[in-house]
Design a protein around this motif. Structure first.
Motif, PDB file in Angstrom:
ATOM      1  N   LYS A 154     107.237 -11.896  87.413  1.00 35.59           N
ATOM      2  CA  LYS A 154     106.800 -12.613  88.619  1.00 35.59           C
ATOM      3  C   LYS A 154     105.743 -13.685  88.327  1.00 35.59           C
ATOM      4  CE  LYS A 154     103.158  -9.616  90.341  1.00 35.59           C
ATOM      5  NZ  LYS A 154     102.502  -8.972  91.423  1.00 35.59           N
ATOM      6  N   GLU A 155     104.980 -13.513  87.258  1.00 39.11           N
ATOM      7  CA  GLU A 155     103.925 -14.500  86.982  1.00 39.11           C
ATOM      8  C   GLU A 155     104.101 -15.022  85.557  1.00 39.11           C
ATOM      9  OE1 GLU A 155     100.860 -16.893  87.865  1.00 39.11           O
ATOM     10  OE2 GLU A 155     101.866 -15.667  89.369  1.00 39.11           O
ATOM     11  N   LYS A 156     103.399 -14.431  84.619  1.00 38.02           N
ATOM     12  CA  LYS A 156     103.441 -14.866  83.227  1.00 38.02           C
ATOM     13  C   LYS A 156     103.503 -13.609  82.357  1.00 38.02           C
ATOM     14  CE  LYS A 156     100.707 -17.808  80.189  1.00 38.02           C
ATOM     15  NZ  LYS A 156     101.831 -18.246  79.394  1.00 38.02           N
ATOM     16  N   LEU A 157     104.201 -13.662  81.220  1.00 38.96           N
ATOM     17  CA  LEU A 157     104.318 -12.470  80.383  1.00 38.96           C
ATOM     18  C   LEU A 157     102.939 -11.869  80.115  1.00 38.96           C
ATOM     19  CD1 LEU A 157     106.930 -12.993  77.508  1.00 38.96           C
ATOM     20  CD2 LEU A 157     107.294 -12.466  79.916  1.00 38.96           C
ATOM     21  N   CYS A 158     102.849 -10.573  80.216  1.00 34.18           N
ATOM     22  CA  CYS A 158     101.635  -9.818  79.843  1.00 34.18           C
ATOM     23  C   CYS A 158     100.426 -10.064  80.737  1.00 34.18           C
ATOM     24  CB  CYS A 158     101.186 -10.137  78.411  1.00 34.18           C
ATOM     25  SG  CYS A 158     102.409  -9.833  77.176  1.00 34.18           S
ATOM     26  N   TYR A 159     100.594 -10.755  81.857  1.00 33.12           N
ATOM     27  CA  TYR A 159      99.381 -11.130  82.596  1.00 33.12           C
ATOM     28  C   TYR A 159      98.750  -9.937  83.316  1.00 33.12           C
ATOM     29  CZ  TYR A 159     100.581 -11.101  87.552  1.00 33.12           C
ATOM     30  OH  TYR A 159     100.876 -10.694  88.810  1.00 33.12           O
ATOM     31  N   CYS A 160      99.483  -8.807  83.403  1.00 38.69           N
ATOM     32  CA  CYS A 160      98.882  -7.635  84.079  1.00 38.69           C
ATOM     33  C   CYS A 160      98.471  -6.570  83.065  1.00 38.69           C
ATOM     34  CB  CYS A 160      99.868  -7.048  85.083  1.00 38.69           C
ATOM     35  SG  CYS A 160      99.720  -7.778  86.712  1.00 38.69           S
ATOM     36  N   THR A 161      99.234  -5.480  83.022  1.00 37.17           N
ATOM     37  CA  THR A 161      98.813  -4.299  82.258  1.00 37.17           C
ATOM     38  C   THR A 161      98.688  -4.554  80.762  1.00 37.17           C
ATOM     39  OG1 THR A 161     100.326  -3.262  83.806  1.00 37.17           O
ATOM     40  CG2 THR A 161      99.183  -1.812  82.279  1.00 37.17           C
ATOM     41  N   THR A 162      99.711  -5.185  80.164  1.00 40.74           N
ATOM     42  CA  THR A 162      99.675  -5.377  78.706  1.00 40.74           C
ATOM     43  C   THR A 162      98.498  -6.253  78.303  1.00 40.74           C
ATOM     44  OG1 THR A 162     102.068  -5.162  78.663  1.00 40.74           O
ATOM     45  CG2 THR A 162     101.040  -6.154  76.716  1.00 40.74           C
ATOM     46  N   GLY A 163      98.292  -7.326  79.051  1.00 38.38           N
ATOM     47  CA  GLY A 163      97.195  -8.239  78.735  1.00 38.38           C
ATOM     48  C   GLY A 163      95.833  -7.590  78.894  1.00 38.38           C
ATOM     49  N   GLY A 164      95.748  -6.597  79.763  1.00 35.59           N
ATOM     50  CA  GLY A 164      94.460  -5.949  79.997  1.00 35.59           C
ATOM     51  C   GLY A 164      94.198  -4.799  79.042  1.00 35.59           C
ATOM     52  N   SER A 165      95.183  -4.457  78.203  1.00 37.71           N
ATOM     53  CA  SER A 165      95.071  -3.223  77.424  1.00 37.71           C
ATOM     54  C   SER A 165      94.185  -3.395  76.185  1.00 37.71           C
ATOM     55  CB  SER A 165      96.460  -2.750  76.993  1.00 37.71           C
ATOM     56  OG  SER A 165      96.907  -3.525  75.910  1.00 37.71           O
ATOM     57  N   THR A 166      93.912  -2.262  75.522  1.00 40.39           N
ATOM     58  CA  THR A 166      93.059  -2.312  74.332  1.00 40.39           C
ATOM     59  C   THR A 166      93.865  -2.529  73.053  1.00 40.39           C
ATOM     60  OG1 THR A 166      93.203   0.074  74.079  1.00 40.39           O
ATOM     61  CG2 THR A 166      91.301  -0.766  75.299  1.00 40.39           C
ATOM     62  N   GLY A 167      95.187  -2.403  73.129  1.00 37.68           N
ATOM     63  CA  GLY A 167      96.017  -2.636  71.938  1.00 37.68           C
ATOM     64  C   GLY A 167      95.857  -1.566  70.869  1.00 37.68           C
ATOM     65  N   LYS A 168      95.537  -0.337  71.299  1.00 37.43           N
ATOM     66  CA  LYS A 168      95.460   0.773  70.340  1.00 37.43           C
ATOM     67  C   LYS A 168      96.844   1.406  70.238  1.00 37.43           C
ATOM     68  CE  LYS A 168      90.650   2.036  71.425  1.00 37.43           C
ATOM     69  NZ  LYS A 168      89.788   3.087  72.026  1.00 37.43           N
ATOM     70  N   ILE A 169      97.342   1.516  69.008  1.00 36.68           N
ATOM     71  CA  ILE A 169      98.687   2.090  68.813  1.00 36.68           C
ATOM     72  C   ILE A 169      98.474   3.474  68.225  1.00 36.68           C
ATOM     73  CG2 ILE A 169     100.989   1.600  67.912  1.00 36.68           C
ATOM     74  CD1 ILE A 169      99.854  -1.133  66.946  1.00 36.68           C
TER      75      ILE A 169
END
Ligand code: FES
Length: 465
Positions: free
Chosen positions: A58-73
């Protein structure tokens, strides 16, 4: 406005990358709603297997949850293995670990094979405590992981400048830039013939002749299979995810500590308020990402959590300077286990990935594989762990009653008082004002609206009147 609220440090670095808007009617094998890590990972695996896919964001890739995450795998999702063993047994707990370790390895393999530049680094994962009463929980978790043949270790020192009372360490976990990775996958999807559309908000989903017609304002996608990967499912009935989840918001800071940061791992504490720390590569230097002070979206915020986080970091690094702030929202399932698989018993060929409980990096990969296997008719050894139709969640009576009570109160208020303003466009609960971000929030299922009533975060899709 959305850009101002959602633009995390990761998103900002990808600002110039754009995908086109859907402006015609197309037909594919699989339509995926949601351009975050779960949606794009699913598109990646399916397109690699020769299916025609289209992703609608609806907006831009990753602009919600993924973009806000810490990126810990990581397979270390806080202190979870004892809890999982207590509610679902030893085998379940072990399998949950294996599913997440496999996801970690899958991600590492994709990065290598597809040559994705996303600042991937192997790190240890730690859950630490600064309070006496949580030392026991950490020790019990270690005891439990040992019985499950999961390698863990008790340590009394970590690289952060704080005095801890103990921590549980998992070796060989990893971290990356989640947005760079997702864009890397998106490029692969396009190379494999898949389509990705941004600024293409779904306004209607209709079943017709054994297929789904998914409409946006300027075009539509027709597909046999539908995947809903929008963090919170945008379809209310059937599915009823609104009685199975709530949302939680956390605050995030990127900090230049003006010191050489060189951690062997990343960290989260066991007690409340929560603090999560990791390093972030920015050219030659390492910045510090700090996330914490989460609260159930829509409930009262006491003081200013950004200021509390800043004060915590200042104590640790007196020279520190905050470079960027943002908030991140996540779906919390009632039993802390994601919902992955069939969206509902009565919607054939429709799949869901939600309720990642703030540990969505490995869960996204697990979801993408389960959904890919379902569509290809392959058995997946982890699918039964995350079945979205499970009834066990009812065991969590407190949360369930809470949720029903809040939803009920919201709706009753609207009926009795006529028109209290404003009420949520999802299911009519009353909204509360968030003075920190200057937005309206709904405590029932976590929708957010701008001052002017524009939907910022779902499940609501309609703006306020
Ligand atoms: Fe469901 Fe507001 S988010 S009623």
């Amino acid at each position: 406005l959305l850009r101002w609220i959602m633009n995390s440090f990761w998103n900002e670095r990808m600002e110039n990358k754009e995908f086109s808007k859907l402006n015609k009617n197309i037909e594919v094998d699989v339509a995926i709603i949601g351009g975050g890590l779960a949606g794009i990972s699913t598109a990646y695996y399916l397109s690699k297997n020769g299916l025609k896919v289209a992703v609608l964001e609806k907006e831009k890739l990753c602009y919600c949850t993924t973009g806000g995450s810490t990126g810990k795998i990581t397979s270390q999702h806080g202190i979870i293995y004892k809890y999982l063993k207590d509610i679902n047994g030893r085998d379940y707990s072990k399998k949950y670990y294996e599913a997440n370790e496999d996801a970690l390895n899958n991600i590492q393999k994709i990065i290598k094979e597809e040559n994705i530049n996303c600042d991937f680094e192997i790190k240890n994962a730690y859950v630490y405590t600064e309070v006496e009463k949580e030392v026991q929980s950490i020790k019990q978790e270690i005891e439990c992981t040992k019985k499950l043949d999961i390698k863990s270790e008790f340590v009394s020192k970590i690289d952060l400048p704080i005095d801890i009372l103990g921590a549980i360490k998992f070796e060989n976990q990893a971290q990356f830039d989640p947005v760079k990775y997702t864009y890397g996958l998106a490029n692969c999807v396009e190379k494999n013939g898949g389509k990705i559309f941004e600024k293409s908000k779904v306004i209607d989903v209709v079943e017709d002749g054994g297929k789904y017609n998914i409409s946006t304002k300027e075009g539509s996608v027709r597909a046999k299979y539908l995947v809903i990967a929008t963090r919170y499912p945008i379809i209310k009935f059937p599915g009823y995810y609104f009685i199975k989840m709530y949302q939680s918001t956390s605050y995030a800071l990127i900090v230049d500590t003006h010191t050489d940061l060189d951690f062997d791992g990343y960290y989260i504490n066991q007690e409340a308020p929560k603090f999560s720390f990791r390093t972030v590569k920015d050219g030659d230097r390492n910045l510090l990402l700090v996330v914490g002070y989460d609260y159930k979206t829509g409930t009262e915020i006491v003081g200013n959590p950004f200021e509390y986080l800043k004060a915590k970091v200042k104590k640790m690094y007196p020279e520190s300077e905050v470079l960027k702030t943002w908030t991140a929202e996540d779906c919390i399932s009632l039993d802390k286990i994601p919902y992955i698989g069939d969206f509902s018993d009565i919607m054939e060929n429709c799949y869901v990935a939600t309720g990642f409980n703030k540990w969505g990096i490995t869960s996204s990969n697990i979801a993408a594989n389960i959904i890919k296997d379902k569509i290809l008719g392959i058995e997946n050894k982890y699918e039964h762990l995350f079945e979205s139709s499970r009834l066990g969640i009812i065991k969590n009576e407190d949360e369930m009653m809470n949720m029903l009570k809040e939803a009920g109160e919201g709706i009753i208020l609207e009926r009795i008082k006529g028109k209290p303003t404003p009420t949520c466009t999802h299911l009519g609960c009353k909204l509360s004002w968030n003075p920190i971000e200057e937005i309206w929030e709904c405590s029932c299922h976590g929708s957010k609206f701008s001052k002017r009533g524009i939907v910022i975060e779902g499940p609501a899709v309609k703006n306020l009147d």
